[in-house]
Design a protein around this motif. Structure first.
Motif, PDB file in Angstrom:
ATOM      1  N   ARG A   2      -6.115  -7.746  11.663  1.00  0.00           N
ATOM      2  CA  ARG A   2      -7.235  -7.619  10.724  1.00  0.00           C
ATOM      3  C   ARG A   2      -6.653  -7.517   9.329  1.00  0.00           C
ATOM      4  O   ARG A   2      -5.431  -7.491   9.170  1.00  0.00           O
ATOM      5  CB  ARG A   2      -7.971  -6.325  11.043  1.00  0.00           C
TER       6      ARG A   2
ATOM      7  N   GLY B 235      -4.165   6.409   6.519  1.00  0.00           N
ATOM      8  CA  GLY B 235      -4.580   5.009   6.633  1.00  0.00           C
ATOM      9  C   GLY B 235      -4.184   4.205   5.403  1.00  0.00           C
ATOM     10  O   GLY B 235      -4.168   2.981   5.424  1.00  0.00           O
TER      11      GLY B 235
ATOM     12  N   ASP C 174       0.842  -1.191   0.000  1.00  0.00           N
ATOM     13  CA  ASP C 174       0.000   0.000   0.000  1.00  0.00           C
ATOM     14  C   ASP C 174       0.877   1.241   0.000  1.00  0.00           C
ATOM     15  O   ASP C 174       2.101   1.154  -0.005  1.00  0.00           O
ATOM     16  CB  ASP C 174      -1.034  -0.011   1.131  1.00  0.00           C
TER      17      ASP C 174
ATOM     18  N   GLY D 203      -5.829  -5.413   5.845  1.00  0.00           N
ATOM     19  CA  GLY D 203      -5.450  -4.028   5.559  1.00  0.00           C
ATOM     20  C   GLY D 203      -6.510  -3.335   4.730  1.00  0.00           C
ATOM     21  O   GLY D 203      -7.231  -3.962   3.964  1.00  0.00           O
ATOM     22  N   ASP D 204      -6.587  -2.044   4.922  1.00  0.00           N
ATOM     23  CA  ASP D 204      -7.465  -1.221   4.095  1.00  0.00           C
ATOM     24  C   ASP D 204      -6.588  -0.103   3.547  1.00  0.00           C
ATOM     25  O   ASP D 204      -6.039   0.658   4.356  1.00  0.00           O
ATOM     26  CB  ASP D 204      -8.596  -0.666   4.961  1.00  0.00           C
TER      27      ASP D 204
ATOM     28  N   GLU E 101      -5.573  -2.535   1.127  1.00  0.00           N
ATOM     29  CA  GLU E 101      -5.031  -3.728   0.463  1.00  0.00           C
ATOM     30  C   GLU E 101      -6.107  -4.777   0.157  1.00  0.00           C
ATOM     31  O   GLU E 101      -6.028  -5.499  -0.842  1.00  0.00           O
ATOM     32  CB  GLU E 101      -3.954  -4.386   1.344  1.00  0.00           C
TER      33      GLU E 101
HETATM   34  N1  GLY Z   1      -3.243  -0.044   4.840  1.00  0.00           N
HETATM   35  C1  GLY Z   1      -2.640  -0.229   6.087  1.00  0.00           C
HETATM   36  C2  GLY Z   1      -3.510  -0.760   7.130  1.00  0.00           C
HETATM   37  O1  GLY Z   1      -4.611  -1.203   6.882  1.00  0.00           O
HETATM   38  O2  GLY Z   1      -3.087  -0.768   8.270  1.00  0.00           O
END
Ligand code: GLY
Ligand code: AMP
Length: 430
Positions: free
Chosen positions: A292, A230, A216, A294-295, A297
């Motif tokens: 958890r 984030g 990311d 990734g966001d 990803e």
């Molecule tokens: N993209 C990084 C996270 O979700 O921590």
């Protein structure tokens, strides 16, 4: 089966979208969901935020599988609570979630179990923290202990930045007494050079099944400049994770983590995310753990997943005696998926909400606009937070996926929209 996804971001939209494709699923409820999950037929939003109420609702509705997106509910013990109600829930317990919720815990854990990571010290006393930074010099990394949505980390290139970060995280004078009683701590660590990758696995306590690799872009601006966010975009696979690096990540990081947790009496179930720094010779160091997915990803990763996600998570939530996780063979689309985040005006400091969104394309097999901070009222779709959308495309290579995503973005409009124009730059030409 009815499935419940807890959360309301882009990752949860992608999870709900993928789970809803399973022939085993009738309806996926997303609590609270967003403007994207409010759209589709088999996906429905559920307006219950209170954990206890949500549990009671899930029991009453005979929810067959619960999947938790964000770290907040995990750190608050949703898995312990829902399991006690007899629900089938995929995620780490509150004790296991400490790997993410406390940097001090996770750093000490890595040290105890010989898991490679940057050298560090933990401080609750501001004076000692300042002295340490002065002694070590820069570059140096200052991290607030506790959950900070990816924003509690300062990579300081000057001593001024380093001292300012400590002042912010461990305020001096009168306030520091109060904060110290609150248990405020900072972790100060060695600066690592290399390329980052996100390495995520599905765990059932014993086995870990790796998901496709990804990378990311945490910085706000092109060229990986500006403040940490984030995540402004991601792609999968990550070419930097060559087979030898992959093997090292499993052998040196993931498996010792599962074994180490077990030794300490905590069985790790759920997704486990290791943020890795990969050195020029393929050495692997752990930057952080998340308990958890990734966001952002998850959005490109799930676009590449061909295997039924319900089958995977069902196997991962079987009682350990009948676990079948090691028999699951995850199949991935060979193409590259790339997602670009469209963020609101003012993100990450002060995102503005309420801007009207238009120009979204219809769903396509090779392109999805995953919603994050969007809200729908009737026909009107508006922004409701920082990271608004993640435009994700699949194509034969990174460059084509990037082109496709940016072509879609050209048509999408909302006031103050910002996005990076170089998502995927590290992978191009690799
Ligand atoms: N993209 C990084 C996270 O979700 O921590
Ligand atoms: P974290 O939340 O710990 O992953 O940190 C957020 C971001 O800060 C990471 O993705 C890295 O880009 C950067 N970072 C964290 N720790 C280090 C380190 N020890 N050396 C260099 N960069 C770091």
């Amino acid at each position: 089966m009815k499935v419940l996804v807890v959360g309301g971001g882009g990752r949860e939209h992608a999870l709900a979208w993928k789970l809803a494709q399973s022939p085993r699923v009738d309806t996926v409820f997303v609590a609270p969901g967003n403007g994207g999950t409010a759209l589709t037929g088999r996906i429905q939003n559920l307006d219950i935020v209170d954990q206890t109420q949500l549990g009671a609702w899930a029991v009453q509705e005979k929810i067959g599988l619960v999947v938790v997106g964000p770290e907040g509910p995990l750190a608050a013990g949703i898995v312990d609570e829902f399991r006690a109600l007899g629900l089938r829930i995929f995620g780490p317990t509150r004790a296991a979630a400490q790997l993410e919720s406390s940097k001090a815990f996770s750093k000490a854990f890595m040290q105890r179990h010989g898991i490679p990571t940057a050298a560090h010290e933990t401080f609750s006393d501001a004076v000692a923290a300042h002295a340490y930074v002065t002694e070590k010099g820069v570059p140096i990394v200052i991290k607030a202990d506790g959950l900070a949505a990816g924003k509690g980390v300062v990579v300081a290139m000057t001593l001024d930045e380093a001292h300012a970060a400590i002042d912010l995280m461990l305020p001096p004078k009168a306030e520091s007494n109060r904060r110290a009683q609150d248990g405020a701590r900072v972790v100060i660590e060695e600066y690592l050079e290399g390329e980052e990758a996100s390495f995520m696995v599905v765990c059932n306590g014993q086995d870990a099944l790796p998901l496709a690799t990804s990378q990311d872009h945490k910085r706000l601006l092109d060229g990986d400049l500006g403040p940490n966010t984030g995540g402004m975009g991601a792609y999968s696979p990550a070419p930097v994770v060559k087979p030898a690096v992959h093997a090292r990540a499993m052998r040196e990081v993931i498996l010792p983590t599962l074994r180490g947790m077990e030794k300490e009496g905590v069985v790790y179930t759920g997704f486990l995310y290791a943020g890795l720094m990969i050195g020029s010779k393929g050495q692997v160091k752990t930057l952080e753990f998340n308990c958890r997915l990734g966001d952002p990803e998850t959005q490109p990763i799930l676009m590449r997943l061909k295997t039924d996600l319900v089958d995977i998570l069902w196997a991962a939530t079987e009682p350990s005696a009948s676990s079948r996780l090691d028999q699951i063979d995850m199949q991935w689309d060979r193409r590259t998926a790339l997602g670009v985040v469209l963020a609101a005006h003012g993100y990450p400091q002060q995102p503005r909400t309420g801007d009207l969104i238009s120009g979204l394309p219809p769903e396509a097999l090779d392109a999805m606009v995953f919603h994050a901070a969007t809200k729908r009222s009737g026909e009107v779709l508006a922004t409701s937070g920082g990271r608004v959308l993640c435009v994700t495309a699949l194509a034969d290579n990174v460059r084509k996926a990037q082109q496709r995503a940016y072509d879609i973005i050209k048509a999408i409009r909302f006031d103050g929209a910002q996005c990076r124009s170089d998502i995927g730059h590290r992978a191009i030409g690799k």
